[in-house]
Write a protein that holds these residues in place. Structure first.
Motif, PDB file in Angstrom:
ATOM      1  N   SER A 194      76.073 -66.162  19.071  1.00  0.00           N
ATOM      2  CA  SER A 194      76.680 -65.053  19.827  1.00  0.00           C
ATOM      3  C   SER A 194      78.119 -65.275  19.312  1.00  0.00           C
ATOM      4  O   SER A 194      78.635 -65.315  18.209  1.00  0.00           O
ATOM      5  CB  SER A 194      76.393 -65.112  20.960  1.00  0.00           C
ATOM      6  OG  SER A 194      76.978 -64.080  21.855  1.00  0.00           O
ATOM      7  N   HIS A 195      78.972 -64.868  20.508  1.00  0.00           N
ATOM      8  CA  HIS A 195      80.521 -64.699  20.154  1.00  0.00           C
ATOM      9  C   HIS A 195      81.267 -65.724  21.072  1.00  0.00           C
ATOM     10  O   HIS A 195      80.518 -66.209  21.961  1.00  0.00           O
ATOM     11  CB  HIS A 195      80.749 -63.348  20.392  1.00  0.00           C
ATOM     12  CG  HIS A 195      80.002 -62.496  19.515  1.00  0.00           C
ATOM     13  ND1 HIS A 195      78.692 -62.007  19.654  1.00  0.00           N
ATOM     14  CD2 HIS A 195      80.438 -61.986  18.474  1.00  0.00           C
ATOM     15  CE1 HIS A 195      78.100 -61.496  18.604  1.00  0.00           C
ATOM     16  NE2 HIS A 195      79.116 -61.147  17.849  1.00  0.00           N
ATOM     17  N   PRO A 196      82.533 -65.833  20.917  1.00  0.00           N
ATOM     18  CA  PRO A 196      83.333 -66.729  21.852  1.00  0.00           C
ATOM     19  C   PRO A 196      83.328 -66.028  23.234  1.00  0.00           C
ATOM     20  O   PRO A 196      83.067 -65.128  23.454  1.00  0.00           O
ATOM     21  CB  PRO A 196      84.866 -66.463  21.198  1.00  0.00           C
ATOM     22  CG  PRO A 196      84.705 -66.259  19.540  1.00  0.00           C
ATOM     23  CD  PRO A 196      83.456 -65.231  19.952  1.00  0.00           C
ATOM     24  N   ARG A 210      75.115 -55.807  23.910  1.00  0.00           N
ATOM     25  CA  ARG A 210      74.438 -55.508  22.638  1.00  0.00           C
ATOM     26  C   ARG A 210      74.364 -56.689  21.758  1.00  0.00           C
ATOM     27  O   ARG A 210      73.158 -57.249  21.551  1.00  0.00           O
ATOM     28  CB  ARG A 210      75.546 -54.393  21.946  1.00  0.00           C
ATOM     29  CG  ARG A 210      74.337 -53.546  20.904  1.00  0.00           C
ATOM     30  CD  ARG A 210      74.209 -54.203  19.868  1.00  0.00           C
ATOM     31  NE  ARG A 210      75.531 -54.705  18.932  1.00  0.00           N
ATOM     32  CZ  ARG A 210      75.145 -55.582  17.852  1.00  0.00           C
ATOM     33  NH1 ARG A 210      74.116 -56.033  17.424  1.00  0.00           N
ATOM     34  NH2 ARG A 210      76.484 -55.839  17.222  1.00  0.00           N
ATOM     35  N   ASP A 211      75.587 -57.176  21.208  1.00  0.00           N
ATOM     36  CA  ASP A 211      75.195 -58.324  20.220  1.00  0.00           C
ATOM     37  C   ASP A 211      75.059 -59.577  21.287  1.00  0.00           C
ATOM     38  O   ASP A 211      74.221 -60.395  20.368  1.00  0.00           O
ATOM     39  CB  ASP A 211      76.909 -58.561  19.425  1.00  0.00           C
ATOM     40  CG  ASP A 211      76.663 -58.939  18.289  1.00  0.00           C
ATOM     41  OD1 ASP A 211      75.420 -59.508  18.034  1.00  0.00           O
ATOM     42  OD2 ASP A 211      77.595 -58.873  17.544  1.00  0.00           O
ATOM     43  N   GLY A 212      75.236 -59.996  22.249  1.00  0.00           N
ATOM     44  CA  GLY A 212      74.950 -60.984  22.934  1.00  0.00           C
ATOM     45  C   GLY A 212      73.554 -61.231  23.227  1.00  0.00           C
ATOM     46  O   GLY A 212      72.993 -62.113  22.616  1.00  0.00           O
ATOM     47  N   LEU A 268      88.882 -58.113  15.118  1.00  0.00           N
ATOM     48  CA  LEU A 268      88.146 -59.193  14.578  1.00  0.00           C
ATOM     49  C   LEU A 268      86.742 -59.577  15.368  1.00  0.00           C
ATOM     50  O   LEU A 268      86.902 -59.924  16.767  1.00  0.00           O
ATOM     51  CB  LEU A 268      89.230 -60.651  14.804  1.00  0.00           C
ATOM     52  CG  LEU A 268      89.852 -61.104  13.910  1.00  0.00           C
ATOM     53  CD1 LEU A 268      90.754 -62.256  14.212  1.00  0.00           C
ATOM     54  CD2 LEU A 268      88.977 -61.334  12.508  1.00  0.00           C
ATOM     55  N   HIS A 269      85.831 -59.559  14.771  1.00  0.00           N
ATOM     56  CA  HIS A 269      84.319 -59.776  15.263  1.00  0.00           C
ATOM     57  C   HIS A 269      83.843 -61.049  14.584  1.00  0.00           C
ATOM     58  O   HIS A 269      83.595 -60.849  13.310  1.00  0.00           O
ATOM     59  CB  HIS A 269      83.628 -58.580  15.273  1.00  0.00           C
ATOM     60  CG  HIS A 269      82.295 -58.576  15.645  1.00  0.00           C
ATOM     61  ND1 HIS A 269      81.737 -58.367  16.896  1.00  0.00           N
ATOM     62  CD2 HIS A 269      81.104 -59.071  15.007  1.00  0.00           C
ATOM     63  CE1 HIS A 269      80.520 -58.715  16.946  1.00  0.00           C
ATOM     64  NE2 HIS A 269      79.847 -58.956  15.843  1.00  0.00           N
ATOM     65  N   THR A 270      83.883 -62.099  15.420  1.00  0.00           N
ATOM     66  CA  THR A 270      83.352 -63.455  14.754  1.00  0.00           C
ATOM     67  C   THR A 270      82.056 -64.022  15.352  1.00  0.00           C
ATOM     68  O   THR A 270      82.252 -64.280  16.545  1.00  0.00           O
ATOM     69  CB  THR A 270      84.568 -64.512  14.766  1.00  0.00           C
ATOM     70  OG1 THR A 270      84.926 -64.334  15.826  1.00  0.00           O
ATOM     71  CG2 THR A 270      85.695 -63.847  13.956  1.00  0.00           C
ATOM     72  N   GLN A 271      80.919 -64.354  14.750  1.00  0.00           N
ATOM     73  CA  GLN A 271      79.855 -64.874  15.242  1.00  0.00           C
ATOM     74  C   GLN A 271      80.324 -66.562  15.584  1.00  0.00           C
ATOM     75  O   GLN A 271      80.992 -67.034  14.556  1.00  0.00           O
ATOM     76  CB  GLN A 271      78.834 -64.643  14.395  1.00  0.00           C
ATOM     77  CG  GLN A 271      77.563 -64.020  15.106  1.00  0.00           C
ATOM     78  CD  GLN A 271      77.724 -62.737  15.186  1.00  0.00           C
ATOM     79  OE1 GLN A 271      78.473 -61.928  15.016  1.00  0.00           O
ATOM     80  NE2 GLN A 271      76.755 -62.254  16.295  1.00  0.00           N
ATOM     81  N   THR A 272      79.738 -67.112  16.504  1.00  0.00           N
ATOM     82  CA  THR A 272      79.961 -68.569  16.975  1.00  0.00           C
ATOM     83  C   THR A 272      78.848 -69.356  16.288  1.00  0.00           C
ATOM     84  O   THR A 272      78.882 -70.499  16.492  1.00  0.00           O
ATOM     85  CB  THR A 272      79.946 -68.885  18.426  1.00  0.00           C
ATOM     86  OG1 THR A 272      78.828 -67.938  19.018  1.00  0.00           O
ATOM     87  CG2 THR A 272      81.440 -68.401  18.917  1.00  0.00           C
TER      88      THR A 272
HETATM   89 CO   LIG Z   1      78.244 -59.978  16.030  1.00  0.00          CO
END
Ligand SMILES: [Co+2]
Ligand SMILES: [Co+2]
Lengths: 473, 473
Positions: free
Chosen positions: A239-241, A12-14, A203-207
């Motif tokens: 995106s994300h870690p 989804r977020d990726g 924790l939802h953190t964008q890179t």
């Molecule tokens: Co996100």
């Protein structure tokens, strides 16, 4: 040994962050099957921009996508991102639509709802949270993170309290702009764990600014229980870690992580080829956005300003516009710059510079915002701006925005069926995006094959509705 | 308030890691001027692969590049990376060449020498360290980091002790593969600061696996004093943490960092355009290499194996080759996989798989390595392999490799002048790379313009000598 739970958000977020949400279901099914065996807490695979983009660009039924995912995810809960009263759209929907949508999402396979509001006005979350809890789903109640004089740790603890009172299961920090620093992450999680010791903190953190790994690590040191990651080939940039890395790091520090990192990497390996197929949408620079730390304005917004200014032959005005964004955001009570407030603030800043006079022309969205139709601004709007925009009218901050809306579903159902809706899910697609859904129904009726436009010249990013579009009124 | 010093490595390690070292001097001069005003401890702008690539591909005199940089860096010390007895080449040079090279590097503008040896055999560092100290330069004595049963914290403390005894000024950790985890970084720095409390500890960490930011943060928590960063548009991927971000993070935690982060970002902004010019060499994926954490084999080595195997029609053997790399590295006493040991281990692993029998054919490099001509292996070589390779011959680990080499400079000077050398610097270029230098002198003599081949079809990465090349003997 503390256990850390991981949710994979790649599909989804990726894909939303890196490939403009344009990846088709058929390219994700094998990956869902692998991810399902990895041992994640949940898989975020639906919501956000996916619903709209499925209907609008991919000619896919988003509900069918969800059911196909569900078939393949036999062991792992599916999760969605829900924009509170906006659901997966860009305006407030009345309560009957919200209720019906959440129920159908659950019926079709969503077990975890991550629910946020751009303004952190919890009245915009209440209906969705209540419904999700009523049907038996798990709710992550979201704190939309931003930086401003009012967005203090105490502020977020207070928002969390309101969410806890509404019955959420998990307190979830959402750093959409990638500006949560490791120090603030530590302090925020510490405060939340101390105030709400029985609640898991997520924790939802964008890179985007390469802060996310550090923010997750320090957040976990402070007691965070759950994080969101992507497999390596959909990680990083905006995106994300990468989960493989976080698992390695966390295990070394003695945390228990029950995810099969080798299998996870296999999913990543598989996606390397898929990503090549969508290279048309793979346009972000490989390095971090550091400007966002200086002025809080995400890189995507700046790119958009540049192309808007170019159209007007005013490229040299970019620094003025950026400064004006900072001022307008302050005027409007420091909303986080995320859909839809990024559009609201951005368009107005652009107009203020274009006309050489601040608030000479005011967008409809700013009027609605100042009036309170989006909810209560995080801080009071500057009196002078409030008066200039509303005149003698009084703002409606004491009213929950959705209370101003009439029920819609019964009326819409008839219209939707005329347009080609075949199911209650279709009716909801129509309720959210009438024009787009009608077009989709008609296309489906004709039974023409879908031809993906993958090799075409780079599409202007402005055409993507989840992005920032300036409309000069 | 603890002060953290930063060295910017963009123009050496940044361009070497991301753009195959192919950026020309003219595209860097304005940036040097900006960086010089930022307040860095030093600027790493020379050494590593830059020397060879200048002569070989860019038709530039590396010494002239250094002088041009020095002219523009009026406030900040210039730094170079030196491969110990290998200098900036790929073999051991005799002491007279090492001494002359270090002196001339200092004369032309280098004030800080970061000196390493792939095997951490400090006998390979002694001559360079002594000479640098004698001329009055600052020496960062390097610990080449890798993961193996022998590469423990105690092992590195012992190497550091030998370097301290040789008179270095700064203890420098070099994580070329990007595998230093935040936990080990913390423990390693803690031990070094406790054993050598008067010595600054410096952290150089590659971002290849996205561990670098976390490793720097935890290293600094443990007492590290200095870090290496790049400006944002030469940061990340296989390069280094973006300095703008680390400055922001460290200041929030209360550390003093005297670098002008806005000016630093300007350098990054300026390079965005330059980077586009060199897009031909900008071929790395935008996501991290997570495989390196599972098997210690850097992504670049794997890419190389794939193309080598493809040539032999043996692509399906990749997993076997990777497993064999792990075994050969163990057989040979766990050398870090960095130039030149990555080539030595890689070629032998390839041959072992190709011939279906281990060490049936042995490369000259492995023979030399086992014999001790590269230095002492980190751990003893497996007896069985040692015998198979050397037969009855005894290894020479008790002898410093360079002690086996005759002085060369006087003999070479004559040859170099015949080849076109016009200065002592030219003589050194010739001493290091005779064929390449001769070609360069001839080209310079003719005075033909240099035509950069920027728009050409993607060059095979195997042609770049700093990379891993398998030669089947
Ligand atoms: Co996100
Ligand atoms: Co490096």
């Amino acid at each position: 040994m503390r256990k850390i739970e991981i949710t994979d958000v790649s599909l989804r977020d990726g894909i939303q962050s890196l490939l403009a949400t344009r990846v088709r279901t058929e390219d994700m099914l094998d990956i869902v099957e692998i991810l399902d065996k990895c041992g994640f807490y949940s898989l975020e695979v639906w919501g956000g921009a996916t619903f709209d983009v499925c209907l609008r660009f991919l000619k896919e039924d988003p509900w069918e996508r969800l059911r196909k995912f569900k078939e393949r995810a036999k062991n792992t809960k599916l999760e969605m991102l829900l924009r509170g009263q906006n659901l997966v759209g860009y305006r407030h929907y009345p309560d009957d639509v919200v209720e019906a949508f959440v129920k159908k999402a659950y019926d079709n396979g969503i077990e975890v709802f991550r629910i946020f509001d751009a303004l952190n006005d919890t009245r915009n979350l209440r209906k969705a949270i209540e419904t999700a809890k009523k049907v038996g789903a798990i709710v992550k109640g979201v704190l939309s993170y931003t930086i401003s004089p009012v967005h203090t740790v105490e502020y977020y603890v207070e928002i969390a309290r309101q969410l806890v009172d509404m019955g959420i299961d998990i307190i979830s920090i959402k750093d959409q702009a990638g500006i949560l620093s490791p120090k603030v992450s530590y302090e925020l999680v510490k405060a939340l764990k101390s105030e709400f010791p029985k609640y898991p903190v997520h924790l939802h953190t964008q890179t985007s600014a390469n802060l996310a790994e550090m923010a997750q690590l320090k957040g976990i040191e402070a007691g965070a229980d759950m994080i969101d990651t992507a497999f390596y080939s959909l990680s990083s940039q905006t995106s994300h870690p990468a989960g493989e890395i976080m698992i390695y790091v966390l295990r070394e520090f003695g945390y228990q992580v029950d995810v099969d990192e080798k299998l996870y990497q296999k999913a990543g390996d598989l996606f390397v080829q898929v990503r090549k197929k969508y290279k048309k949408f793979d346009v972000l620079p490989p390095y971090p956005d550091v400007g966002v730390l200086l002025h809080q304005i995400p890189g995507g917004m700046i790119t958009n300003f540049i192309s808007q200014l170019r159209e007007q032959g005013m490229e040299e005005k970019l620094p003025d516009v950026l400064e004006e964004v900072v001022r307008v955001r302050e005027d409007l009570g420091y909303p986080p710059l995320v859909t839809p407030t990024s559009q609201i603030v951005g368009s107005q800043a652009f107009l203020n510079v274009l006309h050489g006079e601040r608030y000479k022309v005011v967008t409809k969205e700013v009027k609605d915002y100042v009036k309170g139709l989006y909810g209560r601004p995080p801080a009071p709007i500057k009196e002078e701006v409030l008066r200039k925009v509303l005149g003698d009218e009084e703002p409606l901050y004491h009213i929950r925005p959705a209370d101003l809306l009439e029920p819609e579903l019964e009326r819409i159902r008839e219209e939707a069926i005329k347009a080609g809706a075949k199911s209650e899910e279709d009716v909801l697609s129509y309720a959210l995006f009438p024009l787009v859904a009608k077009e989709f129904f008609e296309w489906r009726e004709k039974g023409e094959p879908y031809v993906p436009e993958l090799e075409e010249k780079e599409e202007k990013r402005e055409n993507i509705p989840v992005e920032f579009v300036i409309t000069v009124h």
